[in-house]
Enzyme design. Structure first.
Site, PDB file in Angstrom:
ATOM      1  N   ARG A  68       0.818  -1.218   0.000  1.00 29.59           N
ATOM      2  CA  ARG A  68       0.000   0.000   0.000  1.00 29.59           C
ATOM      3  C   ARG A  68       0.850   1.267   0.000  1.00 29.59           C
ATOM      4  O   ARG A  68       0.380   2.321  -0.428  1.00 29.59           O
ATOM      5  CB  ARG A  68      -0.982  -0.033   1.166  1.00 29.59           C
ATOM      6  CG  ARG A  68      -2.064  -1.108   0.941  1.00 29.59           C
ATOM      7  CD  ARG A  68      -2.993  -1.247   2.120  1.00 29.59           C
ATOM      8  NE  ARG A  68      -2.321  -1.738   3.304  1.00 29.59           N
ATOM      9  CZ  ARG A  68      -2.398  -2.979   3.756  1.00 29.59           C
ATOM     10  NH1 ARG A  68      -3.144  -3.862   3.139  1.00 29.59           N
ATOM     11  NH2 ARG A  68      -1.746  -3.344   4.833  1.00 29.59           N
ATOM     12  N   GLU A 105       5.940  -9.525  15.236  1.00 26.47           N
ATOM     13  CA  GLU A 105       5.365 -10.150  16.423  1.00 26.47           C
ATOM     14  C   GLU A 105       5.422 -11.672  16.318  1.00 26.47           C
ATOM     15  O   GLU A 105       5.468 -12.370  17.308  1.00 26.47           O
ATOM     16  CB  GLU A 105       3.894  -9.732  16.598  1.00 26.47           C
ATOM     17  CG  GLU A 105       3.668  -8.243  16.736  1.00 26.47           C
ATOM     18  CD  GLU A 105       3.673  -7.503  15.404  1.00 26.47           C
ATOM     19  OE1 GLU A 105       3.043  -7.970  14.436  1.00 26.47           O
ATOM     20  OE2 GLU A 105       4.326  -6.458  15.334  1.00 26.47           O
TER      21      GLU A 105
END
Length: 190
Positions: free
Chosen positions: A76, A113
């Protein structure tokens, strides 16, 4: 060096107009891609040409002067960075995921993460001393942006700022880039 281009378009919108556009054109999907996550989808904004044009106009107005290259992260950041570069009259450099560029790109691995990821830039994409701004759609934990900054600096290029369409406040993204000015079009509590 770039100065912000003036066009025949209307003046840059103010913050209140941008808040209205963003509030009405960012879709929310609870529990996607996993339970407990609220996904913010920019597709309705991208599909609304006049609204997108106003957002790009505003975004250009909050970027620093002197930019020579917009550096946009996959995917994006490409969609948003290219029209920003066009409006500013500067070059655009894509930051790709590992394995997407031919030859011997420069790369940086960073922690996520749930594991690690790698971002890459073509070896000859930025000249030494280039004045850049990092662009992406979302600032959350800041891992991708921090890795992109490291990668751009590997070219001996200057990072004038990092700028994001949306910032999810409270996730520590800004803390990952304490030495870089950060701007956002729209900040929302997480």
């Amino acid at each position: 060096m770039s100065t912000h281009r003036s066009t025949d378009a209307a003046p840059a919108p103010d913050r209140a107009e941008i808040e209205q556009i963003m509030t009405s054109r960012i879709a929310e999907f609870p529990d996607f891609p996993e339970p407990g996550v609220l996904f913010r989808d920019i597709t309705p904004l991208l599909a609304d040409g006049p609204a997108m044009r106003r957002v790009i106009s505003y975004w250009c107005s909050i970027l620093p002067e002197g930019i020579e290259y917009v550096v946009g992260t996959e995917a994006r950041g490409f969609v948003l960075g290219a029209p920003l570069a066009y409006e500013l009259g500067v070059g655009f450099v894509p930051v790709r995921k590992a394995g997407k560029l031919p030859g011997f790109p420069r790369s940086v691995e960073y922690s996520l993460e749930y594991g690690t990821a790698t971002v890459e830039i073509s070896r000859d994409a930025l000249p030494r001393g280039a004045r850049t701004v990092i662009i992406d759609d979302l600032l959350a934990t800041g891992g991708t942006a921090a890795a992109t900054i490291e990668l751009v600096r590997d070219f001996d290029a200057e990072v004038l700022a990092a700028s994001f369409l949306i910032e999810l406040e409270g996730l520590g993204g800004r803390e990952r880039m304490p030495e870089v000015p950060i701007s956002t079009v729209w900040s929302i509590p997480n």
